[in-house]
Enzyme design. Structure first.
Site, PDB file in Angstrom:
ATOM      1  N   GLU A   1      13.228 -75.216 -57.433  1.00 38.04           N
ATOM      2  CA  GLU A   1      14.598 -75.672 -57.190  1.00 38.04           C
ATOM      3  C   GLU A   1      15.237 -76.254 -58.448  1.00 38.04           C
ATOM      4  O   GLU A   1      15.837 -77.319 -58.422  1.00 38.04           O
ATOM      5  CB  GLU A   1      14.607 -76.711 -56.058  1.00 38.04           C
ATOM      6  CG  GLU A   1      14.082 -76.153 -54.759  1.00 38.04           C
ATOM      7  CD  GLU A   1      14.212 -77.111 -53.578  1.00 38.04           C
ATOM      8  OE1 GLU A   1      14.156 -78.335 -53.782  1.00 38.04           O
ATOM      9  OE2 GLU A   1      14.374 -76.610 -52.458  1.00 38.04           O
TER      10      GLU A   1
ATOM     11  N   ASP B   1       9.707 -75.609 -45.039  1.00 36.11           N
ATOM     12  CA  ASP B   1      10.201 -76.891 -45.538  1.00 36.11           C
ATOM     13  C   ASP B   1      10.412 -77.921 -44.433  1.00 36.11           C
ATOM     14  O   ASP B   1      11.552 -78.159 -44.041  1.00 36.11           O
ATOM     15  CB  ASP B   1      11.518 -76.655 -46.301  1.00 36.11           C
ATOM     16  CG  ASP B   1      11.964 -77.874 -47.074  1.00 36.11           C
ATOM     17  OD1 ASP B   1      11.157 -78.806 -47.205  1.00 36.11           O
ATOM     18  OD2 ASP B   1      13.106 -77.888 -47.556  1.00 36.11           O
TER      19      ASP B   1
ATOM     20  N   GLU C   1      14.558 -85.474 -42.659  1.00 37.90           N
ATOM     21  CA  GLU C   1      15.569 -84.589 -43.244  1.00 37.90           C
ATOM     22  C   GLU C   1      16.047 -83.539 -42.244  1.00 37.90           C
ATOM     23  O   GLU C   1      17.235 -83.255 -42.166  1.00 37.90           O
ATOM     24  CB  GLU C   1      14.981 -83.916 -44.489  1.00 37.90           C
ATOM     25  CG  GLU C   1      15.904 -82.890 -45.103  1.00 37.90           C
ATOM     26  CD  GLU C   1      15.303 -82.218 -46.343  1.00 37.90           C
ATOM     27  OE1 GLU C   1      14.210 -82.601 -46.772  1.00 37.90           O
ATOM     28  OE2 GLU C   1      15.954 -81.302 -46.869  1.00 37.90           O
TER      29      GLU C   1
HETATM   30  O1  GCW Z   1      13.058 -80.326 -48.452  1.00 38.83           O
HETATM   31  C1  GCW Z   1      13.633 -79.946 -49.641  1.00 38.83           C
HETATM   32  C2  GCW Z   1      14.728 -80.914 -49.818  1.00 38.83           C
HETATM   33  C3  GCW Z   1      14.956 -81.341 -51.230  1.00 38.83           C
HETATM   34  C4  GCW Z   1      13.617 -81.698 -51.846  1.00 38.83           C
HETATM   35  C5  GCW Z   1      12.724 -80.475 -51.822  1.00 38.83           C
HETATM   36  C6  GCW Z   1      11.335 -80.777 -52.340  1.00 38.83           C
HETATM   37  C7  GCW Z   1      13.097 -83.378 -53.444  1.00 38.83           C
HETATM   38  O2  GCW Z   1      15.888 -80.390 -49.256  1.00 38.83           O
HETATM   39  O3  GCW Z   1      15.835 -82.422 -51.214  1.00 38.83           O
HETATM   40  O4  GCW Z   1      13.745 -82.178 -53.160  1.00 38.83           O
HETATM   41  O5  GCW Z   1      12.560 -80.039 -50.508  1.00 38.83           O
HETATM   42  O6  GCW Z   1      10.483 -81.073 -51.521  1.00 38.83           O
HETATM   43  O7  GCW Z   1      11.110 -80.725 -53.528  1.00 38.83           O
END
Ligand code: GCW
Length: 724
Positions: free
Chosen positions: A310, A384, A412
């Site tokens: 990311e 995720d 989240e």
């Molecule tokens: O779950 C996703 C999130 C990001 C997060 C990423 C990760 C810290 O949306 O905010 O970044 O995973 O775990 O690296």
């Protein structure tokens, strides 16, 4: 604690009643109070007539402080201390080496199971005296034992025949804070970061101490302070001085500090032109940075790294591998006994393959090539932190590499800190999943505790849900998720039901009329959120960016796998992601026994159905319903379950304070509203493909799909800064 006095004064001079309400929850599960049960009260009074407690270093001093403060509240009196180990009816608290030798021998083999953090709590007859002994091999075991003993008293359990031998099954029991240096918290829903970087190192907020107490009380022994989307400044002397101050606060509670290391730090703060891990200057930079940190913090834990994920920089920027990157840092930390925790949460815009497959494809071939002090940290599922995911296929697939679990405690994708969702139920489901990597019974728990492949280093991390809200976690019931994470990191075989029981009794009341219905509510709450958000294996259909509310229609973001339409694949024919051999073949990443079940829509547990299969709208579910009807009914069931939670909460009103009642009651109202929002928005959207009526029993939406699509939340909490 000092902090409570300050708050109390504030309340006395303030007409603001709301503060009283949140104060009730400030103590977390450590709000000890006088034993109400008369029989037990008598037992405890007798038991704690005299206490012998070993003196020594700062951890033992913490144990003593906790013991006195806790007992004073539970017994209603300051306990008496003695200098003699064997006076009549004594509680003896001492390490093995300081116990009378024949007494230590009496406890015999119990010591073998303790390791360095375990403890024995035992009532025994010795030399004609009734003794209660709390002992351990090392100081930290004593502290953990004190907390456990207080918990037993607080939850009204008799110690008259106690024989408890307990030791953690996992080495690193760790919180990961995603806290930024400006005190915003990525995916944080409980206010701002606890770490007041501006006032550190001089100003030590008393909350740091209460935070450490809470962690130590459940066995958490490591924290990473900063966001994995890292800022290199944390590694500069100005910030390291502040980190050192926090490490000094946490040390007496047995907690080690870790930092997130931004891979490009040698360029950003070191003035180098590259961060190539094979470059000698870069290596030297990290070696001396490690030395600098250890000079300040001799027990520093190490680095947690998100690389090439990311938008974060990493070794692949220089055509090097994750192994090159991790091992470079591991070499720098090795002389100081530090660890690298390298995250496996990677997926690339240059890889067209199913996102669910990418971490496994990237990392499994590297098994056996990481240095010994590297742990690879893997999220519980392959996408995720969804309300439900199958277990990550990497678990069990890297027999030579320590794999650390990463759970997300912050919600989240589970309603932020507004929805009551008891996460230990989710954690337990993952830990109990069978990878079949070494035959039946090769559970994820056995991968994580190292027993499946005899790992020397083990760990479990939870992304913290903690902020500076007075109740720490935003929702008072989200405290249970912090608590439950700690308990499972200590022992991944504990049942979520027992943990719920412990937490409720320690936090609210021992009255079974309260505990029983609320425990049932907790245990059901996770399934409720799955039902009203992502039933039958649907996933990642959240509105993008902030992940607040539904957004199954979102399809225009630049990277395909950022779009919910990528995940649900609804069309006129049906819905779901085909991950069988006829689709992405993600199932091939699981052991054959597991793949066989996942590949077969008739055999797969239906909660994973649409994760692995694209099926027609009129596909027949096990209960005879069509898929369309089944989805609709599940959404409705989720809403009904929240209504059930409200009814439960109403029914236990007499057993808690008005403030405690009201706070959760209001939050449940929001949860109900949002559950309906999820149901209506998703069903209206999917209906554009299924073209079928809602079945009986499913409430008709009162708003249109256009309305739901028009909702925008630019200020939803916890959003991360965008990197693109
Ligand atoms: O779950 C996703 C999130 C990001 C997060 C990423 C990760 C810290 O949306 O905010 O970044 O995973 O775990 O690296």
């Amino acid at each position: 604690m000092a902090i409570r006095k300050i708050l109390l004064l504030y309340i006395l001079f303030s007409s603001n009643l709301v503060l009283c309400q949140t104060l009730e929850n400030y103590d977390l599960w450590l709000g000890y109070s006088k034993t109400e049960n008369p029989e037990l009260s008598r037992e405890y009074q007798e038991l704690f007539q005299f206490i012998y407690i070993e003196n020594g270093n700062e951890i033992l001093a913490t144990a003593q402080k906790e013991l006195i403060a806790g007992l004073e509240k539970i017994l209603g009196d300051k306990p008496e201390f003695t200098t003699v180990q064997n006076s009549k009816n004594t509680v003896i608290i001492a390490k093995r080496e300081n116990l009378d030798r024949s007494l230590a021998e009496k406890l015999g083999t119990d010591f073998n199971a303790l390791g360095k953090d375990g403890f024995i709590l035992k009532r025994t007859l010795w030399d004609g005296k009734q003794l209660t002994i709390l002992t351990a091999n090392e100081d930290l075991g004593i502290l953990y034992g004190v907390f456990r003993m207080l918990h037993l008293l607080q939850t009204e359990q008799s110690l008259s025949e106690i024989h408890l031998v307990d030791a953690p099954k996992i080495d690193l029991r760790m919180l990961n804070h995603w806290d930024n240096l400006d005190r915003t918290v990525e995916r944080g829903y409980a206010g701002f970061s606890l770490w007041n970087w501006q006032k550190l190192p001089e100003y030590i907020d008393p909350r740091y101490i209460d935070y450490a107490r809470a962690n130590a009380s459940i066995g958490i022994n490591a924290v990473s302070l900063t966001n994995v989307n890292a800022n290199a400044l944390i590694l500069t002397p100005m910030y390291l001085e502040k980190v050192e101050a926090l490490a000094n606060v946490f040390r007496p509670y047995g907690i080690k500090v870790f930092l997130t290391a931004r891979f490009s730090a040698p360029m950003e703060i070191g003035g180098l032109e590259t961060a190539d891990p094979l470059n000698q200057e870069v290596q030297n930079w990290w070696n001396s940075k490690a030395g600098e940190i250890y000079d300040r913090i001799p027990d520093f834990g190490g680095f947690l790294v998100k690389a090439n994920s990311e938008g974060q920089p990493g070794p692949q920027n220089y055509d090097r591998t994750h192994v090159d990157g991790a091992n470079m840092l591991a070499k720098a930390l090795k002389p100081h006994n530090g660890n690298v925790i390298w995250r496996a949460f990677v997926y690339s815009e240059h890889d067209a393959d199913d996102r669910a497959k990418q971490a496994y494809s990237e990392f499994v071939p590297y098994d056996g090539t990481f240095m010994e002090n590297v742990l690879v940290q893997v999220k519980n599922g392959p996408i995720d932190f969804q309300p439900r995911e199958p277990f990550h296929p990497m678990f069990g697939a890297m027999p030579k590499t320590p794999l650390m679990m990463e759970f997300q405690i912050t919600q989240e994708y589970l309603g932020f800190s507004t929805h009551l969702v008891y996460l230990p139920k989710l954690f337990e489901e993952v830990l109990d999943s069978d990878t079949y990597r070494e035959g039946k019974g090769s559970t994820v728990a056995k991968v994580i505790d190292g027993s499946l492949h005899q790992k020397k280093l083990t760990g479990m991390a939870g992304v913290a849900n903690i902020g500076n809200d007075l109740n720490w976690t935003g929702h008072p019931f989200a405290q249970a998720n912090w608590y439950g994470f700690g308990r499972l990191a200590w022992d991944p075989y504990l049942s979520s039901e027992d943990i719920a029981d412990e937490w409720l009794r320690a936090t609210y009341s021992n009255d079974p009329k309260f505990v029983e219905p609320v425990r049932a509510m907790l245990l059901m709450s996770r399934e409720a959120v799955v039902n009203y958000m992502n039933p039958l294996g649907l996933h990642h259909i959240f509105d993008t960016g902030h992940h607040y509310g539904p957004g199954p229609w979102v399809s225009e973001l630049s990277r395909p796998e950022w779009n919910p339409t990528y995940y649900h694949r609804a069309n006129d024919k049906g819905i779901g992601f085909d991950r069988t051999p006829s689709g992405s073949n993600a199932t091939a990443q699981y052991a054959p026994e597991v793949a066989k079940i996942f590949n077969n829509p008739k055999a797969i547990p239906e909660e994973y159905l649409l994760w692995f299969h694209h099926l027609p709208w009129d596909y027949k579910l096990k209960n005879g319903q069509t898929l369309w009807n089944g989805i609709a009914v599940k959404y409705q069931e989720g809403v009904d379950q929240v209504e059930g939670m409200i009814a439960t909460w109403e029914s236990v009103k007499p057993y808690i304070s008005e403030e405690q009642f009201r706070e959760v009651r209001m939050l449940l109202d929001i949860q109900l509203k949002e559950a309906k929002w999820w149901r209506d928005a998703c069903l209206l959207y999917f209906q554009t493909f299924s073209k079928k009526e809602l079945p009986d029993g499913v409430e008709k939406p009162t708003k249109t799909l256009e309305y739901f699509k028009s909702l925008k939340f630019p200020f939803a909490p916890g959003i991360r800064p965008r990197w693109d």
